[in-house]
Design an enzyme around this catalytic site. Structure first.
Site, PDB file in Angstrom:
ATOM      1  N   PHE A  46     -49.513 -51.775 -28.018  1.00  0.00           N
ATOM      2  CA  PHE A  46     -50.912 -51.328 -28.501  1.00  0.00           C
ATOM      3  C   PHE A  46     -50.780 -49.707 -28.952  1.00  0.00           C
ATOM      4  O   PHE A  46     -51.713 -49.160 -29.362  1.00  0.00           O
ATOM      5  CB  PHE A  46     -52.100 -51.551 -27.531  1.00  0.00           C
ATOM      6  CG  PHE A  46     -51.938 -50.803 -26.472  1.00  0.00           C
ATOM      7  CD1 PHE A  46     -52.568 -49.262 -26.367  1.00  0.00           C
ATOM      8  CD2 PHE A  46     -51.165 -50.929 -25.291  1.00  0.00           C
ATOM      9  CE1 PHE A  46     -52.589 -48.623 -25.625  1.00  0.00           C
ATOM     10  CE2 PHE A  46     -51.367 -50.050 -24.128  1.00  0.00           C
ATOM     11  CZ  PHE A  46     -51.704 -48.850 -24.260  1.00  0.00           C
ATOM     12  N   ARG A  73     -54.554 -56.016 -28.794  1.00  0.00           N
ATOM     13  CA  ARG A  73     -55.308 -54.814 -28.664  1.00  0.00           C
ATOM     14  C   ARG A  73     -55.707 -54.032 -29.685  1.00  0.00           C
ATOM     15  O   ARG A  73     -56.523 -53.162 -29.609  1.00  0.00           O
ATOM     16  CB  ARG A  73     -54.910 -54.254 -27.367  1.00  0.00           C
ATOM     17  CG  ARG A  73     -55.108 -55.175 -26.052  1.00  0.00           C
ATOM     18  CD  ARG A  73     -54.566 -54.392 -24.819  1.00  0.00           C
ATOM     19  NE  ARG A  73     -53.384 -54.693 -24.557  1.00  0.00           N
ATOM     20  CZ  ARG A  73     -52.676 -53.787 -23.683  1.00  0.00           C
ATOM     21  NH1 ARG A  73     -53.204 -53.059 -22.693  1.00  0.00           N
ATOM     22  NH2 ARG A  73     -51.456 -54.287 -23.451  1.00  0.00           N
ATOM     23  N   CYS A  87     -44.834 -43.840 -24.871  1.00  0.00           N
ATOM     24  CA  CYS A  87     -43.772 -44.197 -24.151  1.00  0.00           C
ATOM     25  C   CYS A  87     -42.886 -42.925 -23.786  1.00  0.00           C
ATOM     26  O   CYS A  87     -41.733 -42.857 -22.983  1.00  0.00           O
ATOM     27  CB  CYS A  87     -42.822 -44.985 -25.047  1.00  0.00           C
ATOM     28  SG  CYS A  87     -42.499 -44.548 -26.585  1.00  0.00           S
TER      29      CYS A  87
END
Ligand code: NAD
Length: 500
Positions: free
Chosen positions: A150, A178, A282
Site C-alpha cells: 500500500f 488498501r 520501506c
C-alpha cells in the site's frame, strides 16, 4: 459518493462479480470513499486467459515500438500528475509533495524502460568454432505478475509492470487492496499510451486472488513487494509451483552518527527520514545509533524540538503539513501498541505523540511523532518494523559496536552513516551487509538506472533487484549456435565481394 472500484481486464474496467467488498476510507477523515470488489479466482483466470491470448502479438512488435508506448506513458503521467497525486493522497493519506514523489519515482522507471531496445540486446561471438557463431537473445516469459504493497501505490506497480511489459510480456498487477485507485488509473494511462488491450491487467483483491496467482500454471514469474512474512509465504508457494519469484520484504533501517558528524545536518536528515510519510516507507530510518554518550545527548537536544514542531494534518492542508495520517485505524493502533510496549520495556519516550489529535479530524488515523532514547536490541520497538512516525535512539560506545547493530539485524534494506572521516565511511560502505547504503545521505534510494534492492529478509529470491535488473527477471536468455559453411578455408585470403 461511494465509487465502486473493480478491475481492469482486457482493456476494460469491470466490476468484480464476487459479491465480496472492502470499504476504502480517506485516512484523514475516516469517510468511506470507495467500495473495492475482491476478485475471485475465476475472475483472475479470465484475466490470465485474455493476457495469454494477447501476449504473442505484443512480443512480436519490435522493441522500439514497444518503447514508444513507454514514451507516451511518461508524457501522460506528466499531464495527469496533479490528478494522480490528489487521488493517491486522498486514499493513502500522504502529503501532495510525497504523492508526487511516489509518481515521479515510478515515472523514472518508465523513462529508463524507453531504453529497452538497447537493454534487451543479446551477445554475439563470431567464429566460436570453424564456421560457427553463437548468439544470445532475451525473450519475454509470457504472462507474469506483480503483487504490491500500500505504501507506494504508484512507484512500486511501475517498478514491476514497466520493465515486464516493454520486454514483451503480458502483466497481471495485484495492487494493495488498501490503495487501489492509482494502479487502476495507471493501467488506463498505459492503454491511452497505445498499449494493446489485455497486456496490462489490474486485478484487485486479497489472499484469494494472490493464492490463485501463486497456483496458476500460466503465470511464469511473480515480483512481490510487501511485508516479510507474506514475502516468505509467496516465495515458498510460488517456488513450489515452479515459478520464478522475486521478493522484497520489511525493513529496519539504521543511521549511525559518528562523533565527528555535522549534528545539525544529521538531525535534519533524521527528521525527514524518520517521520516523512508518517514513517510508512520501506526506506524510513527508524533507528539512529549514536556513537558515544556526548553524541547521543547533543543529538537528542537538537532532535526533540524538531520532532515536537512537526506539522501533522490532512493532505488538503498543502505545504503546511509535514506528514499525514496512517493508512488505517488498525495500523494506527498497532503503532500505538508498539510505543506502549517500548515504554513498558524501559525505553525513554523523549517525545510522546500518542495523544495527538486534530479537532476537525477526530476520525482520522493521526498519531504524533514519537522519539525514544536508550533503546536496546531486545525491545519490541527494535525487533519489529514499526511503520509509523517513531524514531529509536540507541547508544554505542564506539564504531565497532555501532556497525554490529545493523549487521546483526535480520533486515538489510537501507542504512546510512554520518561522518566526516573518509576511512570510517570507506570501511562502512565496504563491510556493511545491507543492500542500499548512504554516506551523509539519510535515505539512499538509488535512481532507476541503478538497482533498488535490500538484502537478508528485506530482499530475496530470483535476481533480487528492481530497476534495470527487473529486465533480467522478467525475461529469459536463449543461446543459438549456428554453422555457416562459407566455403572460405582457414588461411585463405579474404575477398570482398563486388557489387555486381
Ligand atoms: P503486506 O505484506 O500486508 O501486503 C503486500 C501485498 O500482499 C498486498 O498486495 C496484499 O494484498 C498481499 N497480502 C497481504 N496479506 C496476504 C496473505 N495473507 N496472503 C496473500 N497475500 C497477502 O504489506 P503492506 O502492509 O501493504 O506494505 C508494507 C510492507 O511492505 C512493509 O513491511 C514495508 O517495509 C514493505 N515494503 C518493502 C519494500 C522493499 O522494497 N523492500 C518497498 C515497499 C514496502
Amino acid at each position: 459518493m461511494v465509487e465502486e472500484l473493480g478491475n481492469l481486464i482486457a482493456g476494460k474496467r469491470l466490476n468484480s462479480q464476487s459479491g465480496r467488498y472492502l470499504d476504502i476510507s480517506n485516512p484523514a477523515t475516516g469517510q468511506v470513499i470507495g467500495k473495492l470488489g475482491m476478485s475471485s479466482a475465476s475472475e483472475l483466470s479470465d484475466a490470465i486467459a485474455n493476457a495469454k491470448t494477447a501476449q504473442p502479438a505484443w512480443a512480436a512488435i519490435n522493441p522500439q515500438r514497444r518503447a514508444r508506448v513507454m514514451m507516451n506513458f511518461v508524457q501522460l503521467l506528466n499531464r495527469d500528475m496533479d490528478k494522480l497525486a490528489k487521488a493517491l493522497s486522498r486514499e493513502h493519506g500522504k502529503t501532495i509533495p510525497d504523492a508526487r514523489g511516489d509518481i515521479i519515482r515510478g515515472l523514472e522507471v518508465a523513462e529508463f524502460c524507453i531504453g529497452a531496445p538497447h537493454l534487451l540486446k543479446g551477445e554475439f561471438s563470431e567464429g566460436a568454432g570453424t564456421d560457427i557463431d553463437i548468439h544470445s537473445l532475451r525473450q519475454p516469459l509470457g504472462v507474469v505478475a506483480g503483487i504490491t504493497p500500500f505504501n507506494f501505490p504508484a512507484m512500486i506497480p511501475m517498478w514491476k509492470f514497466c520493465p515486464a511489459i516493454v520486454s514483451g510480456n503480458a502483466f497481471i498487477l495485484k495492487p494493495s487492496e488498501r490503495a487501489p485507485s492509482v494502479p487502476l488509473m495507471l493501467g488506463e494511462l498505459m492503454l491511452e499510451a497505445g498499449l494493446p488491450e489485455g497486456i496490462l491487467n489490474v486485478v484487485n483483491g486479497d489472499k484469494e486472488v494472490v493464492d490463485a496467482i501463486l497456483d496458476h500454471e500460466d503465470i511464469m514469474a511473480i515480483g512481490f513487494v510487501g511485508s516479510t512474512p507474506i514475502a516468505e509465504y509467496i516465495y515458498a508457494r510460488g517456488c513450489t509451483n515452479g515459478k520464478r519469484v522475486q521478493c522484497f520484504g520489511s525493513a529496519k533501517n539504521h543511521m549511525i552518527i559518528m562523533p565527528d558528524a555535522d549534528l545539525d545536518q544529521a538531525a535534519d536528515a533524521l527528521v525527514g527520514a524518520g517521520y516523512g510519510a508518517a514513517g510508512e516507507r520501506c526506506m524510513a530510518i527508524s533507528v539512529a545509533v549514536a556513537v558515544g554518550d556526548d553524541t547521543a545527548d547533543a543529538l537528542i537536544e537538537k532532535l526533540a524540538p524538531r520532532v515536537k514542531g512537526l506539522k501533522i494534518g490532512p493532505y488538503t492542508a498543502g505545504n503546511e503539513v509535514d506528514f499525514g495520517p496512517l493508512i488505517t485505524k488498525e495500523a494506527r493502533q498497532r503503532v500505538l501498541d508498539l510505543v506502549n510496549s517500548g515504554v513498558k520495556q524501559g525505553a525513554d519516550l523523549v517525545v510522546d505523540g500518542r495523544d495527538f489529535s486534530l479537532p476537525d479530524y477526530a476520525q482520522g488515523n493521526f498519531i504524533g511523532g514519537c522519539l525514544f532514547d536508550n533503546v536496546n536490541t531486545e525491545m519490541d520497538i527494535y525487533r519489529e518494523e514499526i511503520f509509523g512516525p517513531v524514531l529509536n535512539i540507541m547508544r554505542a560506545k564506539d564504531y565497532h559496536e555501532a556497525i554490529a547493530i545493523p549487521m546483526n539485524n535480520q533486515y538489510g534494506n537501507g542504512v546510512s552513516i554520518y561522518t566526516r572521516d573518509g576511512d570510517t565511511a570507506r570501511d562502512f560502505t565496504s563491510r556493511i551487509n545491507v543492500g542500499m547504503v548512504g554516506v551523509n545521505v539519510p535515505i539512499p534510494v538509488p535512481l532507476a538506472y541503478y538497482t533498488f534492492g535490500g538484502w537478508k529478509k528485506s530482499g530475496f529470491g530470483d535476481l533480487n533487484q528492481h530497476g534495470p535488473h527487473a529486465f533480467l527477471f522478467y525475461t529469459r536468455t536463449k543461446t543459438v549456435t549456428s554453422r555457416w559453411p562459407s566455403g572460405i578455408k582457414e588461411g585463405a585470403e579474404f575477398v570482398i565481394p563486388t557489387m555486381n
